[in-house]
Design an enzyme around this catalytic site. Structure first.
Site, short mmCIF file in Angstrom:
data_model
loop_
_atom_site.label_atom_id
_atom_site.label_comp_id
_atom_site.label_asym_id
_atom_site.label_seq_id
_atom_site.Cartn_x
_atom_site.Cartn_y
_atom_site.Cartn_z
N ARG A 1 -8.16 3.80 -0.34
CA ARG A 1 -7.11 4.43 -1.12
C ARG A 1 -7.02 3.90 -2.56
NH1 ARG A 1 -6.12 4.83 3.93
NH2 ARG A 1 -6.97 2.75 3.84
N THR A 2 -6.90 2.58 -2.70
CA THR A 2 -6.64 2.00 -4.03
C THR A 2 -7.81 2.27 -4.98
OG1 THR A 2 -5.46 0.28 -2.82
CG2 THR A 2 -5.85 -0.12 -5.15
N1 CP Z 1 -3.10 0.62 0.84
C1 CP Z 1 -4.29 0.09 0.45
O1 CP Z 1 -4.38 -0.84 -0.35
O2 CP Z 1 -5.37 0.67 1.05
P1 CP Z 1 -6.89 0.31 0.73
O3 CP Z 1 -7.13 -1.09 1.23
O4 CP Z 1 -7.73 1.33 1.44
O5 CP Z 1 -7.07 0.35 -0.76
#
Ligand code: CP
Length: 307
Positions: A59-60
């Protein structure tokens, strides 16, 4: 107010309530932009941004990259797993080599708490902390606050329960700072072994009973058990954890009021949350992801001094 009080975004702890309101208000304008047929503005077309990921992310990483592209910045991506870090290069040498290519901003995720602060003391570029170990994940907290404000009208006065592995969670710490600065009441809930010893000193309520936490709150932010950060056993088994702290539809439907369900992801379906709750009408998990792009656009835009 049109400018942030900080040069970098290292953690929510450093932001004033005015900074947070400015980011959320700016993100609202960018949310409108990313819902247009042409989702792009030229605001950062003279800026080059390096995304440095020393730890896994879905996501990030994608959200920052998309935010940068929507702002017309030039973007370079670095993943430690396929870099010369594997040949022994240090963090400072890696970053200085990237900066020699005329980079203006660095977005960095790193497994070590304090890595972003360390970097900010050694280089000139603006730094955005995209998660540093179990310390802070400021843009996650900002997008969470944005999502609560969007869903409930405001954050002030709302009761937010953060439930799960508080000990290993950078999302929990950044959320506590952010929500308190915006005037919310915050509770943490989980097994005693997954609570930091200092937690009560942060001014949060501490609860070890899931049902009581859910009955109290307006919003439940469910956290994943971070097995990758656990070198000892903090509870007998995942099955027992799920029995005591897992959120399922039966508990949710038995509450005296309807609450909002959040999760920063990645979800471990069937552990901290069942699929029918994660995918229910009460869940705003995918809205959080959508809002992440607008919030990160706002952070980059303001740090670049374009407010
Ligand atoms: N929420 C979050 O930080 O997800 P990721 O680790 O996939 O970036």
């Amino acid at each position: 107010m049109t400018a942030l009080s900080t040069k970098h975004l290292l953690g929510i702890k450093d932001l004033t309530p005015d900074d947070i309101h400015l980011i959320l208000d700016t993100a609202e304008s960018f949310k409108e932009v990313i819902n247009r047929p042409i989702k792009k503005v030229p605001s950062l077309r003279d800026i080059t941004i390096a995304n440095l990921f020393f730890e896994n992310s879905t996501r990030t990483k994608l959200s920052f990259e998309l935010a940068e592209k929507r702002l017309s910045a030039d973007v370079i991506n670095f993943a430690a797993s396929s870099s010369s870090v594997k040949k022994g290069e240090t963090l400072i040498d890696t970053v200085n080599n990237i900066l020699a290519m005329k980079v203006d901003m660095v977005v960095m995720r790193h497994p070590n708490p304090g890595a972003a602060v360390f970097l900010s003391k050694h280089i000139d570029a603006k730094i955005v902390n995209a998660g540093d170990g179990a310390h802070e994940h400021p843009t996650q907290a900002l997008l969470d606050a944005f999502s609560i404000r969007e869903k409930l009208g405001s954050v002030k006065g709302k009761k937010i329960a953060i439930i799960g592995d508080i000990l290993h969670s950078r999302v929990a710490l950044s959320n506590i700072f952010c929500l308190q600065k915006l005037g919310a009441e915050v509770m943490v809930c989980g097994p005693t072994t997954l609570m930091p010893k200092y937690i009560a000193s942060l001014g949060v309520r501490v609860e070890h009973n899931l049902r009581k936490a859910l009955e109290w709150c307006d919003v439940a932010n469910m956290l994943r058990i971070q097995l990758e950060r656990q070198d000892i056993k903090y509870f007998p088994s995942l099955r027992e954890y799920t029995m005591l702290f897992g959120l399922n539809k039966e508990i949710l439907d038995s509450l005296s009021k309807e609450i909002v369900i959040m999760h920063p992801g990645p979800i471990n379906r069937g552990v901290e949350i069942t699929s029918d709750v994660a995918d229910s009408e009460q869940s705003i998990i995918l809205e959080q992801v959508e809002n992440g792009v607008a919030v990160r656009m706002a952070v980059l835009f303001l740090l670049a001094g374009r407010g």
